[in-house]
Design an enzyme around this catalytic site. Structure first.
Site, PDB file in Angstrom:
ATOM      1  N   PRO A 235      -3.699 -11.646  10.920  1.00 47.64           N
ATOM      2  CA  PRO A 235      -4.054 -11.348  12.316  1.00 47.64           C
ATOM      3  C   PRO A 235      -4.088  -9.837  12.529  1.00 47.64           C
ATOM      4  O   PRO A 235      -3.332  -9.103  11.887  1.00 47.64           O
ATOM      5  CB  PRO A 235      -2.927 -11.989  13.125  1.00 47.64           C
ATOM      6  CG  PRO A 235      -1.809 -12.215  12.166  1.00 47.64           C
ATOM      7  CD  PRO A 235      -2.395 -12.309  10.792  1.00 47.64           C
TER       8      PRO A 235
ATOM      9  N   ASN B  24       0.850  -1.199   0.000  1.00 45.51           N
ATOM     10  CA  ASN B  24       0.000   0.000   0.000  1.00 45.51           C
ATOM     11  C   ASN B  24       0.881   1.243   0.000  1.00 45.51           C
ATOM     12  O   ASN B  24       2.105   1.145  -0.003  1.00 45.51           O
ATOM     13  CB  ASN B  24      -0.974  -0.019   1.182  1.00 45.51           C
ATOM     14  CG  ASN B  24      -0.227  -0.068   2.508  1.00 45.51           C
ATOM     15  OD1 ASN B  24       0.535   0.835   2.835  1.00 45.51           O
ATOM     16  ND2 ASN B  24      -0.418  -1.148   3.266  1.00 45.51           N
TER      17      ASN B  24
HETATM   18  O1  C5P Z   1      -8.834  -1.835  11.155  1.00 42.64           O
HETATM   19  P1  C5P Z   1      -7.894  -0.808  10.605  1.00 42.64           P
HETATM   20  O2  C5P Z   1      -6.909  -1.393   9.644  1.00 42.64           O
HETATM   21  O3  C5P Z   1      -8.526   0.436  10.097  1.00 42.64           O
HETATM   22  O4  C5P Z   1      -7.103  -0.342  11.904  1.00 42.64           O
HETATM   23  C1  C5P Z   1      -5.966   0.429  11.840  1.00 42.64           C
HETATM   24  C2  C5P Z   1      -5.132   0.221  13.075  1.00 42.64           C
HETATM   25  O5  C5P Z   1      -5.002  -1.175  13.362  1.00 42.64           O
HETATM   26  C3  C5P Z   1      -3.709   0.715  12.889  1.00 42.64           C
HETATM   27  O6  C5P Z   1      -3.242   1.112  14.159  1.00 42.64           O
HETATM   28  C4  C5P Z   1      -2.975  -0.525  12.392  1.00 42.64           C
HETATM   29  O7  C5P Z   1      -1.596  -0.448  12.668  1.00 42.64           O
HETATM   30  C5  C5P Z   1      -3.672  -1.613  13.171  1.00 42.64           C
HETATM   31  N1  C5P Z   1      -3.759  -2.910  12.466  1.00 42.64           N
HETATM   32  C6  C5P Z   1      -3.017  -3.977  12.934  1.00 42.64           C
HETATM   33  N2  C5P Z   1      -3.106  -5.196  12.322  1.00 42.64           N
HETATM   34  C7  C5P Z   1      -3.913  -5.378  11.254  1.00 42.64           C
HETATM   35  C8  C5P Z   1      -4.669  -4.287  10.762  1.00 42.64           C
HETATM   36  C9  C5P Z   1      -4.562  -3.064  11.382  1.00 42.64           C
HETATM   37  O8  C5P Z   1      -2.274  -3.810  13.901  1.00 42.64           O
HETATM   38  N3  C5P Z   1      -3.975  -6.563  10.680  1.00 42.64           N
END
Ligand code: C5P
Length: 405
Positions: free
Chosen positions: A307, A211
């Site tokens: 995860p 990304n």
């Molecule tokens: O659910 P979302 O991706 O929007 O959440 C973002 C937050 O969750 C960020 O702090 C990101 O680093 C963390 N995250 C994570 N592991 C994932 C997905 C997101 O730690 N698989």
């Protein structure tokens, strides 16, 4: 302009690293500091006062008996208005002088005569054997105990042809150290684990899905946490950014690797800040060899969910509230609504929302903090400024946390 209005006495003692002091002087001026250069006699053999005067824009002092100062007390006058004295390079002999309070030339005398409120910082620079010599190490321990900040030295190839510890830190690293010295130590003694950057999910050995995260915000948060006195581990996806000085960086590629490293290191951490843009999905039928293009054939990729690192870390939070977990969320719309519900869904006390997803790759940002009392906007600023504000907000909340437990 992190040093705007700061008055720095830049002292040069003898050493080939004097050539780096010229660049350091330039960087100090560029950051807004006013620089007063003072050189030992030995330093003048390595670089001329003319060069340092041209770069600092101020007369250079080399001699205790310099009549240009009206009362003829350069050792007093030059430090009364100073915010810091930085000796770079600092030779083994100059460390000896500092350890003994010697006053046998202008530079050593002004170090002893400086007001107690003016911090003294040194950037040792010498041959590896000189650095490792027990006498030098004894003197370094003495000056440390006296409250002198010791920046470096670094390790690597030396001008003398030998290799090892003793290289003066690079000017940019010294700038980071000096700027850090002026930041409030609100996380002193805390251990902080931070994720940053994108993840890379392989399709085959040469292709993958990633990304647009540049890692800039996560790296800024790591730098700010270190400036605040924390021990910082930065678990980073692929980026092109330099490691903030003094931060331990562990490189990973995939979300699964990031998860494994974070879960392995989380024990004993006080704070976890998940800034990484972690891929939600990984390719389960990734190929071991480069996938060949075949006429008319399509490629079917199958995905499994990665995860959730943040939620997993949050689930390890102890009754006393450690690690204090902070998440980041980039939303393109309805940030206030989504941010508040995401914080609760992830089970964390603090969530940082980015307004829009324009933050990816840019140098500045605008963020909103969500906690159990509501939300607060931190207006647009460069990422390091916002990172410092965020660290101060985290420190306040930890302080309250510690008082409660
Ligand atoms: O659910 P979302 O991706 O929007 O959440 C973002 C937050 O969750 C960020 O702090 C990101 O680093 C963390 N995250 C994570 N592991 C994932 C997905 C997101 O730690 N698989």
């Amino acid at each position: 302009m992190d040093l705007k209005g700061k008055r720095i006495v830049l002292g040069l003692s003898g050493g080939v690293a004097c050539y780096k002091a010229a660049e350091l002087c330039r960087l100090l001026s560029k950051e807004g500091a006013s620089v007063q250069v003072v050189m030992s006699e030995a330093a003048c053999h390595f670089i001329t006062p003319v060069t340092m005067q041209a770069l600092s824009g101020q007369p250079v002092y080399t001699d205790q008996w310099d009549g240009r100062i009206a009362n003829n007390m350069a050792h007093i006058d030059l430090t009364r208005e100073a915010d810091a004295v930085l000796i770079a390079p600092c030779s083994a002999d100059f460390i000896r002088k500092l350890a003994h309070g010697a006053c046998d030339d202008l530079l050593s005398t002004l170090c002893v005569a400086r007001p107690a409120r003016v911090p003294l910082m040194i950037a040792p620079a010498m041959n590896v054997e000189m650095w490792q010599n027990p006498a030098t190490q004894r003197n370094v321990a003495t000056v440390r105990a006296d409250g002198v900040h010791v920046f470096g030295p670094g390790a690597g190839a030396q001008a003398c042809g030998e290799t090892g510890l003793g290289r003066m830190l690079e000017p940019a690293e010294l700038m980071e150290e000096l700027i850090a010295a002026f930041q409030p130590k609100v996380l002193k003694g805390r251990r902080v684990l931070i994720t940053a950057g994108p993840t890379f999910e392989a399709i085959d050995p040469v292709r993958g899905i990633t990304n647009l995260s540049s890692g800039k915000m996560g790296y800024a948060v790591a730098r700010a946490a270190r400036e605040a006195g924390a021990d910082v581990i930065l678990v980073s996806g692929p980026t092109t950014l330099p490691t903030p000085h003094g931060v331990q960086r562990i490189d990973v590629k995939s979300a699964q690797q990031m998860y494994d490293v974070v879960m392995g290191a989380i024990g004993g951490q006080h704070v976890f800040i998940g800034v990484a843009a972690v891929a939600d999905w990984r390719v389960v039928n990734a190929s071991d060899h480069k996938v060949k293009k075949q006429e008319g054939a399509s490629l079917d990729l199958k995905f499994a969910q990665n995860p959730d690192i943040l939620a997993s870390v949050a689930s390890t939070t102890t009754l006393s509230g450690w690690p204090y977990c902070v998440g980041f969320a980039a939303e393109s719309e309805n940030l206030v609504e989504y941010g508040a519900s995401k914080r609760i869904k992830k089970g964390i006390p603090l969530l940082v929302g980015n307004i829009g997803h324009h933050t990816f790759g840019s140098d500045d940002n605008e963020i909103v903090l969500f906690d159990d009392t509501g939300h607060t906007v931190l207006p647009r600023a460069d990422k390091l400024t916002l990172a410092r504000q965020l660290i101060s907000e985290i420190a306040k909340r930890i302080e309250m946390n510690s008082l409660l437990t």
